[in-house]
Design an enzyme around this catalytic site. Structure first.
Site, mmCIF file in Angstrom:
data_model
loop_
_atom_site.group_PDB
_atom_site.id
_atom_site.type_symbol
_atom_site.label_atom_id
_atom_site.label_comp_id
_atom_site.label_asym_id
_atom_site.label_seq_id
_atom_site.Cartn_x
_atom_site.Cartn_y
_atom_site.Cartn_z
ATOM 1 N N ILE A 32 0.830 -1.207 0.000
ATOM 2 C CA ILE A 32 0.000 0.000 0.000
ATOM 3 C C ILE A 32 0.869 1.264 0.000
ATOM 4 O O ILE A 32 0.421 2.330 -0.414
ATOM 5 C CB ILE A 32 -0.959 -0.022 1.222
ATOM 6 C CG1 ILE A 32 -2.182 0.831 0.975
ATOM 7 C CG2 ILE A 32 -0.258 0.359 2.508
ATOM 8 C CD1 ILE A 32 -3.305 0.593 1.962
ATOM 9 N N ASN A 88 11.446 -9.059 7.372
ATOM 10 C CA ASN A 88 11.759 -8.503 8.682
ATOM 11 C C ASN A 88 11.267 -9.445 9.772
ATOM 12 O O ASN A 88 10.257 -10.129 9.598
ATOM 13 C CB ASN A 88 11.085 -7.134 8.843
ATOM 14 C CG ASN A 88 11.709 -6.079 7.952
ATOM 15 O OD1 ASN A 88 12.927 -6.042 7.797
ATOM 16 N ND2 ASN A 88 10.893 -5.227 7.361
ATOM 17 N N HIS A 101 5.960 -11.979 5.735
ATOM 18 C CA HIS A 101 5.829 -11.499 4.362
ATOM 19 C C HIS A 101 7.210 -11.241 3.793
ATOM 20 O O HIS A 101 8.099 -10.753 4.491
ATOM 21 C CB HIS A 101 4.973 -10.231 4.295
ATOM 22 C CG HIS A 101 5.307 -9.208 5.328
ATOM 23 N ND1 HIS A 101 4.879 -9.308 6.635
ATOM 24 C CD2 HIS A 101 6.042 -8.075 5.258
ATOM 25 C CE1 HIS A 101 5.328 -8.266 7.323
ATOM 26 N NE2 HIS A 101 6.048 -7.511 6.507
ATOM 27 N N MET A 102 7.339 -11.583 2.529
ATOM 28 C CA MET A 102 8.566 -11.296 1.791
ATOM 29 C C MET A 102 8.295 -10.052 0.948
ATOM 30 O O MET A 102 7.346 -10.029 0.171
ATOM 31 C CB MET A 102 8.893 -12.504 0.903
ATOM 32 C CG MET A 102 10.106 -12.338 0.033
ATOM 33 S SD MET A 102 10.228 -13.784 -1.070
ATOM 34 C CE MET A 102 10.997 -14.971 0.015
HETATM 35 P P1 5GP Z 1 6.974 -4.800 7.631
HETATM 36 O O1 5GP Z 1 7.477 -3.493 8.155
HETATM 37 O O2 5GP Z 1 6.074 -5.506 8.620
HETATM 38 O O3 5GP Z 1 8.065 -5.698 7.098
HETATM 39 O O4 5GP Z 1 6.109 -4.440 6.354
HETATM 40 C C1 5GP Z 1 4.741 -4.294 6.368
HETATM 41 C C2 5GP Z 1 4.348 -3.733 5.022
HETATM 42 O O5 5GP Z 1 2.947 -3.900 4.861
HETATM 43 C C3 5GP Z 1 4.653 -2.255 4.852
HETATM 44 O O6 5GP Z 1 5.510 -2.065 3.738
HETATM 45 C C4 5GP Z 1 3.280 -1.629 4.663
HETATM 46 O O7 5GP Z 1 3.304 -0.559 3.734
HETATM 47 C C5 5GP Z 1 2.433 -2.781 4.183
HETATM 48 N N1 5GP Z 1 1.031 -2.712 4.543
HETATM 49 C C6 5GP Z 1 0.532 -2.450 5.780
HETATM 50 N N2 5GP Z 1 -0.816 -2.480 5.772
HETATM 51 C C7 5GP Z 1 -1.170 -2.785 4.487
HETATM 52 C C8 5GP Z 1 -2.445 -2.946 3.848
HETATM 53 O O8 5GP Z 1 -3.513 -2.839 4.446
HETATM 54 N N3 5GP Z 1 -2.422 -3.247 2.521
HETATM 55 C C9 5GP Z 1 -1.264 -3.385 1.817
HETATM 56 N N4 5GP Z 1 -1.359 -3.673 0.506
HETATM 57 N N5 5GP Z 1 -0.047 -3.232 2.389
HETATM 58 C C10 5GP Z 1 0.000 -2.924 3.717
#
Ligand code: 5GP
Length: 116
Positions: A32, A88, A101-102
């Protein structure tokens, strides 16, 4: 039992996301808040909160994450120039969503990997 996150709702299509791939094990959708021209999140359909929670029985799913990454990188047209895959884990990494998530990021020169 781990708490579901927003990613479980995306897998079940209960909230909108730009899903670019889905099969029995994996869902992939555009981030997003993209940090590069291509920024896709590749996640297991099974809720696994962190890399620390991956079990031996998840090895096929983990392998599928990489073959989906390879396929999507090709479809995005970034396979030849290159891209980065990032996962992460927990607070020091800045993990925000506790459903592994990758990140597949690419589409321009990413520079050296910054640590910290
Ligand atoms: P993290 O910091 O946990 O490795 O990455 C989480 C990622 O998820 C972030 O890059 C953030 O922009 C994305 N993200 C968080 N909420 C949503 C959402 O509701 N939809 C989408 N498509 N991405 C999200």
């Amino acid at each position: 039992m781990a708490e579901e996150t927003i990613f479980s709702k995306i897998i079940r299509k209960e909230i909108p996301a730009d899903i670019v791939y889905q099969d029995d094990l994996i869902t992939a959708f555009r981030d997003i808040n993209p940090r590069a021209p291509s920024h896709i999140l590749i996640i297991p359909n099974k809720l696994i909160p962190t890399v620390n929670d991956i079990e031996t029985e998840d090895e096929v799913t983990m392998g599928r994450m990489f073959t989906v990454a390879r396929k999507l990188a090709k479809e995005e047209g970034i396979d030849k120039d290159g891209y980065r895959l990032i996962m992460n884990c927990n607070v020091h990494s800045g993990q925000e969503i506790y459903h592994i998530h990758m990140h597949l990021v690419g589409g321009h020169f990413l520079g050296p990997m910054l640590i910290g």
